[in-house]
Design a protein around this motif. Sequence first.
Motif, short mmCIF file in Angstrom:
data_model
loop_
_atom_site.label_atom_id
_atom_site.label_comp_id
_atom_site.label_asym_id
_atom_site.label_seq_id
_atom_site.Cartn_x
_atom_site.Cartn_y
_atom_site.Cartn_z
N ILE A 132 0.37 -0.95 -0.27
CA ILE A 132 0.18 -0.13 0.19
C ILE A 132 0.86 1.26 0.29
N CYS A 168 -1.66 4.15 -5.51
CA CYS A 168 -2.77 3.52 -4.68
C CYS A 168 -3.40 5.01 -4.09
N PHE A 185 -5.59 -5.27 -2.12
CA PHE A 185 -4.22 -4.44 -2.24
C PHE A 185 -2.98 -6.21 -2.35
#
Length: 237
Positions: A129, A136, A237
Amino acid sequence: MSKPFSDTSVRLDFFVSHTLGLSRKDAKVLITKGQISVNDTVTKKANHTVTHQDLVKHRDDLLAWPRDKYFVLNKPAGYVCATEDGQHPVVLDLIATHEQKDLRVVGRLDMDTTGLLLLTTDGQWLHRITSPKSDCFKQYRVWCADDITDEAIKQLELGVQLKSEEQPTKPAKVVRVTSHEILLSISEGKYHQVKRMLAALGNKVVRLHRESIAEVALGDLEEGQYRELTDAEVALF
């Protein structure tokens, strides 16, 4: 740091420590006293290796192989995104004590910034992430001191040159809410990035609230509350 149980095998004292919430020292005591069995055989060696296929018991109680934890928290203002701090309350204070072990904060929000925060024991997931390569998107609700002009919005969407940075920010997504409020989505995580972006355009952020990361949103989660992520959210993710 990798997640605690990502390996195919771990030491017995490590396993017992995590499953029973004990220190490694106390786990070793249980083992040497013969209170731990592996596949119905008492094992008194702390460095004995166990895998997911082994049945480990404390007396007659089967010890389940722990799962990693994934939480979303609605962070209030006044909390520091850390596991401990000598001067201010930390976000882990909002998590039940029995859930806190090995939890790490995924990225950071300033002490005065509110909203969505992720916490996990899974180091690899955290890295996916927060990595600069992740792209993201994180959506913020931004309130500014002055009007947010059309020109400022265009600049945010193109990229803003921040002080002390070699390259401008990546293009952002912007939705105007009012003359002083926007929804701003960015795919980077530079230090104080949102505040610096607006400052570079001659404005000042007076309040900042993160509403989502990718497709994980706060929904009706009250300030100071948290919940487990669903398997589908973890898989994003």
